[in-house]
Design an enzyme around this catalytic site. Structure first.
Site: not given
Length: 861
Positions: A37, A127, A83
């Site tokens: 990570r 968006y 993931h």
């Protein structure tokens, strides 16, 4: 386990050591965070989430030449296949890869609101749209040619790359940051062209790579190149960071200083440090102004637009812009320190990397990629050449091949017959059987031959490449140069060599100030602009409110950044910066000097000199006492004055040190007594002595006469001797009227003294363009042009210079540089105690060297 074994273990209690269990579990968790990570791989500079985002976009076909896709769709692809974490983690990582203020070379081409330098968050992923940036395709170039290893995804249903082929030196190019368990990484971004030049240098010197030092690489890599521009202050800290992987570099906003139409100044910031929010800077400046820590700031505006950042700080009329700029750098995030921690995974282990090692790992990774790519391509070309060789045999013997196939019972029999009759392999025989009838034309045979020749040439090239490590290195260099040519650009961040730490004086406004001292020990600092000029005979303006029986004994001009040397009547010297003298209004009394200097209760300051630098070879102090003793000491003797003071001159019990002047080693000295006697001699008559020496006799005194003044004459600057009496009379006499004599004589008459004039209280060597400032016992200050004082001979009494009130008397005089007829709000150039406007030496002084006398019988040491 099977049901039988499971049932056998039901109800079984197994003792566990909690310490060992916690240690093992936490270590497993820590390594998972470090490897999976938080830390980037040193080869491609990517964390797993970034690598998965790019690979998912590549696999989806969302590349630079395709249309943008909804960010939510890309995030869903990453979550579903690679993931197993939250969508916000993936989207935030992708958004950062699209921000041109976060990455030096963005890897994602975003469309929509992906955040701003003001600290605004990106719009929701429903968006925005995104696709791979063109430069990101270089990260995945040749990934389908077995250049990197693949592994199973989290559920074993897909394969994902462990590392990307990465033609870019991405770890140094875009940097990385992350916090793991017990460790963190903070790698700054760099410029593509500079990294390419450093890689070329390493490859060109591959055989002597061990001898390459960090200094060699820093001739190419000047320092980090942040996407937000600004400046970096490069010093030993950066060199240490590149050598060890740990260090820091200062980032400073770029600023321009402009003058407004009203005459005030303003500071315009056109960039801010990396990873700093502009909003937080604005809020901090507003807070400092409200707290009174930035008194010089009048207004603050954010004029940033699509053309770039523009933060305007308006200053008050008399503000010093450089001082305010340093204050802003000191107290806000307009200057920050970027802590460099070049920590990355090497063979799945965290390692702290130097600049050289980071570049070596990139070169080694690209070497391995090119070898694997070449072997992959060679294997397939060899297989193709084998097939082409069989097809050429078939075309050459086409009639026999056709006949054999037609006589065969089935495909297997045809394949066997072809293999036996024409000495073909099974692969070649199968290729012949699969050959289309159009390939039987004569022209097709030439095409097959051309293809075969081309394939064999490529095979020869690849085999030669794999045999020669230096050719592989040359190929790496060519790749890097191609990328630098295609994507490289000029530096965004300006490199400034120096020290980023601020001295206290950096935060002080540099200006000309008037510093005054009274007999009762009150000292103050006033900006010189607060004094205005008047005509001869004027009443003056109130310059100080004094206590009863207190009077001004010294007033002089200096820079606020000068070092002030305070000489006491006891022959000691003290040191303090001018800006540390408390500033007050023109009419205020000031601060007791015992609050500034560690003086003894009965000790008084009799002379103060401003010094801008002690780094002068031929510069001296000439000291004189009321009883006519004189001494010359080199300037550097007073460079390191301890807080408790130093002995400047040894004195007799009935004597006091009263004058200290600068001299260059080749000037004349004049001494004047209260009764009007004067003597002029060359300073070489006074040999250079050490600090504790008592000096030699300078002038013979008659009866109760005492020295009223001593000065050093600069022949290129001074034209007259100015004397002022206790009752306000003054005169200026050409220096030519004074003849040079030997030291320790009675001298010549310099004033026709009488009861009307009173005794001489001050004397100075002056220039006819100078102005004068007179101070009375009651604190009245008169500033006037020297042209108002008529030139007279040595034996005259002079003219009235200052009208005094009843019981008042002149106590001090200072010389000021005349700037114009009215001297509006000026004061630059006040001289006292031989100081020049720059605080170092009298104007026009030359440092030609000093003569040393062997001394005389009256030397006291």
């Amino acid at each position: 386990m099977d049901n039988e074994n499971f049932s056998d273990n039901v109800g079984t209690i197994r003792p566990i050591n909690i310490n060992e269990e916690m240690r093992g579990s936490y270590l497993d968790y820590a390594m998972s965070v470090i490897v999976s990570r938080a830390l980037p791989d040193a080869r491609d500079g990517l964390k797993p989430v970034h690598r998965r985002i790019l690979f998912a976009m590549y696999d989806m076909g969302v590349r630079a030449g395709s249309a943008h896709k909804k960010s939510a769709r890309i995030v869903g692809e990453v979550l579903g296949k690679y993931h197993p974490h939250g969508d916000s983690a993936v989207y935030d990582a992708m958004a950062r890869m699209a921000q041109d203020f976060s990455l030096r070379y963005p890897l994602v081409d975003g469309q929509g609101n992906f955040g701003s330098q003001d600290g605004d968050s990106p719009a929701a992923m429903r968006y925005t749209e995104a696709r791979m940036a063109r430069i990101a395709e270089e990260m995945l170039a040749d990934i389908n040619m077995d250049t990197v290893d693949f592994t199973d995804n989290y559920d074993g249903s897909q394969q994902e790359p462990i590392v990307l082929p990465s033609r870019l030196p991405n770890m140094l190019l875009n940097g990385a940051s992350g916090i793991a368990v017990g460790m963190a990484t903070n790698i700054p971004p760099h410029n593509m062209r500079e990294l390419a030049a450093a890689i070329n240098y390493l490859i060109d010197n591959y055989e002597n790579m061990e001898e390459i030092a960090v200094d060699d690489l820093m001739t190419f890599v000047k320092g980090p190149d942040f996407p937000t521009g600004a400046q970096i202050i490069v010093g030993d800290d950066l060199k240490e960071a590149y050598a060890t992987g740990k260090g820091r570099v200062a980032i400073r906003s770029t600023a321009e200083i402009e003058e407004t139409k009203s005459g005030s100044m303003r500071i315009i910031f056109t960039s801010i440090p990396y990873q700093v929010s502009k909003t937080s800077i604005v809020e901090r400046i507003v807070s400092l102004v409200r707290e009174g820590r930035l008194e010089a700031v009048r207004d603050l505006r954010d004029e940033s637009d699509r053309n770039g950042l523009r933060l305007v700080v308006e200053l008050k009329k008399y503000a010093q812009p450089l001082t305010v700029l340093n204050q802003l750098y000191k107290y806000t995030q307009l200057q920050t320190f970027y802590s460099i921690q070049m920590l990355a995974l090497v063979n799945n282990e965290p390692r702290n990397l130097s600049l050289k090692r980071s570049l070596q790992i990139y070169i080694e990774h690209r070497y391995d990629v090119i070898v694997r790519r070449s072997e992959y391509e060679l294997e397939r070309l060899q297989a193709r050449a084998h097939i082409l060789l069989g097809l050429l045999k078939a075309v050459t013997n086409i009639d026999d091949v056709i006949r054999t196939i037609r006589q065969s019972q089935d495909v297997d029999d045809a394949r066997t017959q072809l293999m036996e009759r024409f000495e073909l392999t099974e692969v070649q025989a199968t290729a012949i059987l699969d050959m289309q009838l159009r390939r039987l034309a004569a022209l097709e045979r030439q095409k097959l031959q051309d293809e075969y020749d081309e394939v064999m040439a490529r095979i020869d090239y690849l085999e030669d490449l794999l045999r020669s490590p230096y050719k592989i290195l040359a190929l790496i260099r060519d790749d890097v140069n191609e990328i630098a040519e295609k994507y490289g650009d000029e530096r965004n961040t300006e490199v400034v060599y120096g020290n980023a730490d601020f001295d206290e004086s950096d935060l002080v406004r540099e200006e000309q100030v008037i510093i005054s001292l009274t007999s009762q020990g009150y000292i103050k600092r006033v900006p010189s602009r607060l004094y205005r000029a008047q005509r001869r005979g004027g009443k003056g303006v109130r310059g100080m409110t004094t206590k009863e029986e207190d009077l001004l004994i010294d007033i002089f001009a200096s820079s606020s950044l000068d070092t002030l040397l305070f000489f006491s009547d006891a022959g000691k010297v003290y040191s303090e910066k001018a800006y540390r003298i408390p500033e007050t209004g023109r009419a205020n009394r000031g601060t007791l000097i015992h609050a500034v200097l560690p003086l003894a209760p009965t000790e008084h300051i009799t002379a103060v000199l401003p010094v801008s630098t002690f780094d002068m070879e031929e510069a001296y102090f000439v000291m004189a006492t009321r009883m006519g003793r004189i001494k010359r000491v080199h300037l550097h003797e007073f460079e390191a004055v301890r807080p408790s003071g130093l002995i400047a001159m040894s004195l007799n019990e009935d004597d006091t040190l009263s004058w200290v002047k600068y001299t260059t080693g080749d000037q004349d000295i004049i001494m004047v007594t209260e009764q009007g006697q004067s003597i002029l001699f060359h300073e070489s008559d006074v040999r250079v002595m050490g600090r504790p020496a008592g000096g030699v006799n300078g002038i013979k005194l008659l009866d109760d006469d005492r020295v009223a003044g001593m000065d050093v004459i600069n022949p290129d600057l001074h034209t007259h001797i100015m004397v002022v009496t206790q009752n306000g009379f003054g005169k200026r006499t050409p220096i030519e009227d004074y003849s040079r004599q030997s030291r320790y004589g009675l001298g010549a008459r310099t004033l026709s003294r009488n009861n009307r004039t009173g005794p001489i209280v001050a004397m100075r060597a002056i220039n006819e363009d100078d102005g004068i400032m007179l101070i009375s016992r009651s604190g009245i200050v008169l500033r006037t042009s020297l042209a108002q004082v008529r030139e007279t001979g040595r034996s005259t009494q002079g003219v009235t210079v200052m009208n005094l009130g009843e019981g008042d008397e002149v106590v001090a005089m200072a010389i000021m540089a005349e700037e114009d007829d009215d001297l509006p709000e000026s004061g630059d150039g006040v001289e006292s105690n031989g100081a020049s406007p720059d605080g170092a030496m009298p104007d026009g002084a030359s440092l030609d060297g000093a003569s040393e006398d062997s001394g005389s019988e009256d030397d006291v040491e």
